[in-house]
Write a protein that holds these residues in place. Sequence first.
Motif, mmCIF file in Angstrom:
data_model
loop_
_atom_site.group_PDB
_atom_site.id
_atom_site.type_symbol
_atom_site.label_atom_id
_atom_site.label_comp_id
_atom_site.label_asym_id
_atom_site.label_seq_id
_atom_site.Cartn_x
_atom_site.Cartn_y
_atom_site.Cartn_z
ATOM 1 N N LEU A 270 4.269 -8.142 4.697
ATOM 2 C CA LEU A 270 3.031 -8.314 5.464
ATOM 3 C C LEU A 270 2.015 -7.246 5.094
ATOM 4 O O LEU A 270 0.827 -7.548 4.897
ATOM 5 C CB LEU A 270 3.329 -8.256 6.958
ATOM 6 C CG LEU A 270 2.107 -8.185 7.882
ATOM 7 C CD1 LEU A 270 1.301 -9.467 7.789
ATOM 8 C CD2 LEU A 270 2.535 -7.908 9.321
ATOM 9 N N ALA A 271 2.464 -5.993 4.987
ATOM 10 C CA ALA A 271 1.556 -4.913 4.615
ATOM 11 C C ALA A 271 0.985 -5.139 3.216
ATOM 12 O O ALA A 271 -0.213 -4.958 2.982
ATOM 13 C CB ALA A 271 2.293 -3.572 4.680
ATOM 14 N N LEU A 272 1.833 -5.549 2.295
ATOM 15 C CA LEU A 272 1.370 -5.800 0.927
ATOM 16 C C LEU A 272 0.405 -6.983 0.895
ATOM 17 O O LEU A 272 -0.580 -6.974 0.156
ATOM 18 C CB LEU A 272 2.567 -6.060 0.015
ATOM 19 C CG LEU A 272 3.498 -4.867 -0.208
ATOM 20 C CD1 LEU A 272 4.713 -5.299 -1.031
ATOM 21 C CD2 LEU A 272 2.764 -3.743 -0.915
ATOM 22 N N LEU A 273 0.700 -8.008 1.697
ATOM 23 C CA LEU A 273 -0.189 -9.172 1.753
ATOM 24 C C LEU A 273 -1.549 -8.784 2.314
ATOM 25 O O LEU A 273 -2.594 -9.226 1.816
ATOM 26 C CB LEU A 273 0.443 -10.266 2.608
ATOM 27 C CG LEU A 273 -0.392 -11.541 2.816
ATOM 28 C CD1 LEU A 273 -0.673 -12.220 1.487
ATOM 29 C CD2 LEU A 273 0.321 -12.492 3.765
ATOM 30 N N THR A 274 -1.553 -7.941 3.345
ATOM 31 C CA THR A 274 -2.817 -7.474 3.928
ATOM 32 C C THR A 274 -3.652 -6.717 2.907
ATOM 33 O O THR A 274 -4.854 -6.945 2.760
ATOM 34 C CB THR A 274 -2.531 -6.574 5.141
ATOM 35 O OG1 THR A 274 -1.777 -7.310 6.110
ATOM 36 C CG2 THR A 274 -3.838 -6.104 5.767
ATOM 37 N N LEU A 275 -3.007 -5.813 2.176
ATOM 38 C CA LEU A 275 -3.712 -5.065 1.138
ATOM 39 C C LEU A 275 -4.194 -5.984 0.024
ATOM 40 O O LEU A 275 -5.289 -5.812 -0.511
ATOM 41 C CB LEU A 275 -2.794 -3.978 0.564
ATOM 42 C CG LEU A 275 -2.464 -2.808 1.495
ATOM 43 C CD1 LEU A 275 -1.464 -1.882 0.826
ATOM 44 C CD2 LEU A 275 -3.721 -2.046 1.862
#
Length: 295
Positions: A270-275
């Motif tokens: 999720l964090a990588l997708l947000t970035l």
Amino acid sequence: MAADTSPSRGPIVSPSFTGATTEHKATRWTLTLIAVSFLLLVIVLPLVSVFAEALSKGFATYLAALIEPDAMSAIRLTLTVTIIAVPMNIVFGVAAAWAIAKFEFKGKALLTTLIDLPFSVSPVISGLVYVLLFGAGSVLGPWLKAHGVEILFAVPGIVLATIFVTFPFVARELIPLMQEQGTTDEEAALSLGASGWQTFRFVTLPNIKWGLLYGVLLCNARAMGEFGAVSVVSGRIRGATTTLPLHIEILYNEYNVVAAFAVASLLALLALLTLGLKAAMEWRYGAEIAAATRH
């Protein structure tokens, strides 16, 4: 004495510098190495270790940890809370930013301060506030119990705690942007006969859409990853009131490390997708975003 007619030589520049404000090459390399090393140590290596540990016993074990009933319940609850909390924060953030940026009223400074409150208060304290407000020993507790209303140790309490810790994100992205834009466009639209809704839809919203989207991305990521406030109000009832972060802690405390890291990889993704979404927007619409910010 004869006048000096030789051409001006200009300022003498040291050969080790390329400009008056440019650091020495060794300094630039040192600073870059420190920054890259810090990012590798604090961000990249932990992310790599999460996925490495999650897949250490094979993809079948990894998948089994994700489809296990308690994990699926945690995923559903996390998504449910996020779907409720983020839209409510969008409404609040836009309304608060509009009021602060476009109008002058008594209590404006107080409202701005209250928006920043979750940034200065520990999430655990915010969760405790809801326990004191809706718990069995509170003023509202007996009344809620008599009418069959469950706040604590149920979805409503988790939603309230999540909204509290995430509501500054949208507002804080929009307030400086809307203050920079001023009220000229809205006043022009109203003078031409546009209604308030038409002014917001066709003037204000296009001007703030990128700031709004950034705020939503940050709010969504925090809502899914919140631990402190949710842990206090949820009761940690396995399979019922455990979100993904709480489920990860339960698995880790049970020494089920592989399953814990497998579920943690979802939050890492999720964090990588947000970035990735943020970087893609900046790459695709960079000029438009900059123009809207400078407007």
